[in-house]
Design an enzyme around this catalytic site. Structure first.
Site, PDB file in Angstrom:
ATOM      1  N   TYR A  84      -8.806   1.966  -1.627  1.00  0.00           N
ATOM      2  CA  TYR A  84      -7.359   2.065  -1.897  1.00  0.00           C
ATOM      3  C   TYR A  84      -7.131   2.036  -3.422  1.00  0.00           C
ATOM      4  O   TYR A  84      -6.189   2.605  -3.946  1.00  0.00           O
ATOM      5  CB  TYR A  84      -6.601   0.955  -1.164  1.00  0.00           C
ATOM      6  CG  TYR A  84      -5.119   1.229  -1.035  1.00  0.00           C
ATOM      7  CD1 TYR A  84      -4.649   2.359  -0.362  1.00  0.00           C
ATOM      8  CD2 TYR A  84      -4.173   0.356  -1.582  1.00  0.00           C
ATOM      9  CE1 TYR A  84      -3.297   2.613  -0.244  1.00  0.00           C
ATOM     10  CE2 TYR A  84      -2.824   0.595  -1.458  1.00  0.00           C
ATOM     11  CZ  TYR A  84      -2.392   1.727  -0.788  1.00  0.00           C
ATOM     12  OH  TYR A  84      -1.042   1.975  -0.685  1.00  0.00           O
TER      13      TYR A  84
ATOM     14  N   LYS B 115       0.793  -0.778  -5.681  1.00  0.00           N
ATOM     15  CA  LYS B 115       1.551  -1.547  -4.675  1.00  0.00           C
ATOM     16  C   LYS B 115       1.801  -2.977  -5.159  1.00  0.00           C
ATOM     17  O   LYS B 115       2.845  -3.558  -4.845  1.00  0.00           O
ATOM     18  CB  LYS B 115       0.829  -1.541  -3.324  1.00  0.00           C
ATOM     19  CG  LYS B 115       0.812  -0.189  -2.609  1.00  0.00           C
ATOM     20  CD  LYS B 115       2.203   0.393  -2.357  1.00  0.00           C
ATOM     21  CE  LYS B 115       2.139   1.599  -1.410  1.00  0.00           C
ATOM     22  NZ  LYS B 115       3.455   2.296  -1.310  1.00  0.00           N
TER      23      LYS B 115
HETATM   24  O1  0WE Z   1      -0.350   4.166   0.631  1.00  0.00           O
HETATM   25  C1  0WE Z   1      -1.114   4.779   1.346  1.00  0.00           C
HETATM   26  C2  0WE Z   1      -1.559   6.191   0.964  1.00  0.00           C
HETATM   27  C3  0WE Z   1      -0.711   6.822  -0.090  1.00  0.00           C
HETATM   28  C4  0WE Z   1      -1.336   8.047  -0.720  1.00  0.00           C
HETATM   29  C5  0WE Z   1      -2.045   8.998  -0.001  1.00  0.00           C
HETATM   30  C6  0WE Z   1      -2.562  10.116  -0.656  1.00  0.00           C
HETATM   31  C7  0WE Z   1      -3.401  11.144   0.049  1.00  0.00           C
HETATM   32  C8  0WE Z   1      -3.325  12.495  -0.626  1.00  0.00           C
HETATM   33  C9  0WE Z   1      -1.174   8.224  -2.072  1.00  0.00           C
HETATM   34  N1  0WE Z   1      -1.669   9.293  -2.716  1.00  0.00           N
HETATM   35  C10 0WE Z   1      -2.351  10.243  -2.037  1.00  0.00           C
HETATM   36  N2  0WE Z   1      -2.820  11.307  -2.729  1.00  0.00           N
HETATM   37  C11 0WE Z   1      -3.353  12.401  -2.119  1.00  0.00           C
HETATM   38  O2  0WE Z   1      -3.819  13.341  -2.776  1.00  0.00           O
HETATM   39  N3  0WE Z   1      -1.598   4.173   2.492  1.00  0.00           N
HETATM   40  C12 0WE Z   1      -1.230   2.819   2.781  1.00  0.00           C
HETATM   41  C13 0WE Z   1      -2.523   4.839   3.429  1.00  0.00           C
HETATM   42  C14 0WE Z   1      -3.916   4.574   2.993  1.00  0.00           C
HETATM   43  O3  0WE Z   1      -4.473   5.305   2.009  1.00  0.00           O
HETATM   44  C15 0WE Z   1      -5.739   4.793   1.788  1.00  0.00           C
HETATM   45  C16 0WE Z   1      -5.964   3.709   2.638  1.00  0.00           C
HETATM   46  C17 0WE Z   1      -4.785   3.556   3.405  1.00  0.00           C
HETATM   47  C18 0WE Z   1      -4.523   2.523   4.445  1.00  0.00           C
HETATM   48  C19 0WE Z   1      -6.722   5.197   0.893  1.00  0.00           C
HETATM   49  C20 0WE Z   1      -7.940   4.522   0.870  1.00  0.00           C
HETATM   50  C21 0WE Z   1      -8.152   3.442   1.695  1.00  0.00           C
HETATM   51  C22 0WE Z   1      -7.174   3.026   2.586  1.00  0.00           C
END
Ligand code: 0WE
Length: 258
Positions: free
Chosen positions: A158, A165
């Site tokens: 993450y 966050k």
């Molecule tokens: O906040 C998130 C993900 C937000 C996010 C997702 C992306 C994917 C595509 C932010 N930036 C991007 N950029 C991109 O190019 N989450 C809580 C979901 C999430 O994302 C992870 C998680 C979890 C849970 C990434 C790695 C590990 C766990």
């Protein structure tokens, strides 16, 4: 029941029908709220306009949250659409470069560190500030953002989003203090992993769901509608004395130590 009858809201962060922002918007609209929407980028404009149309939205407009000018224009348009008043703000926006959500946090370059914090954390501050006069004119308001446990604990991969966050969570508390004197509440929902467009591009997402199913007290993963239900509570007058807080919608996962 239509507890949101007469309430006016702005929703940032709908990308498609699976978006958490859309699950929240649908709940509010079904309960009588009038909602304006912003989208990011031409690629998703058509889809967002269709979804917004299905709930009779009076305003759909592009917003690049990195631009102060764009944020000012958007809240100007919102004021015009809603007679100078706003009751609800839903912020469901985050971005980190895909390459920074794999590999080592240690390797995050300076420019992409600030990009993630700009889009994912400062944007809440900018939007809350722009919403303030409109909510004050409405006699108060409620602001809701989306956070994740990775801002409080190290969740592998993450990475910089966790740092963003953490800044977002702290921003919720400071905004709650500042805006509380105008009867504006500011809260966050900390959701477990939800299968959205943002999640689908993340390697190992099914593994994360499996871990929640195995280790959370309720032994099941959550979906966007669970977040919509929690949002409709936090944004409502039922939560009139709830501000500066994080509500976990994660099957209890955050309460475990192993
Ligand atoms: O906040 C998130 C993900 C937000 C996010 C997702 C992306 C994917 C595509 C932010 N930036 C991007 N950029 C991109 O190019 N989450 C809580 C979901 C999430 O994302 C992870 C998680 C979890 C849970 C990434 C790695 C590990 C766990």
């Amino acid at each position: 029941m239509a507890p949101y009858e007469g309430k006016r809201g702005l929703v940032l962060g709908v990308a498609n029908r699976r978006s958490i922002a859309w699950a929240i918007a649908k709940r509010l609209a079904d309960a009588g709220a009038q909602l304006a929407f912003t989208y990011q980028g031409e690629r998703i404009e058509k889809g967002v306009r269709e979804l917004a149309g299905s709930v009779s939205s009076p305003l759909v407009t592009e917003c690049d949250v990195r631009s102060d000018d764009d944020v000012a224009r958007v809240f100007d348009e919102v004021g015009n659409a809603f007679g100078g008043q706003l009751d609800l703000l839903v912020h469901s926006v985050a971005y980190a470069a895909a390459e920074d959500l794999e590999g080592r946090f240690t390797d995050t370059p300076r420019d992409r560190f600030w990009l993630a914090l700009d889009v994912s954390a400062y944007s809440l501050v900018a939007c809350a500030r722009a919403a303030e006069p409109l909510m004050e004119a409405a006699g108060g308001g409620s602001v809701l953002t989306m956070t994740y446990l990775g801002g409080e604990r190290a969740v592998p991969h993450y990475n910089v989003m966790g740092v963003a966050k953490a800044a977002l969570d702290a921003s919720v508390r400071y905004l709650a203090w500042d805006l509380g004197q105008k009867n504006i509440r500011v809260n966050a929902i900390s959701a477990g992993p939800v299968r959205t467009l943002a999640a689908r591009s993340i390697a190992g997402f099914p593994t994360m769901e499996a871990i929640v199913e195995e280790r959370s007290p309720l032994r099941r993963h959550i979906d966007a509608d669970d977040v919509g239900a929690a949002a409709s509570y936090l944004l409502s007058d039922d939560a009139k004395n709830v501000t500066g807080t994080i509500l976990y919608v994660d099957s209890g996962y955050h309460s475990m130590g192993m």
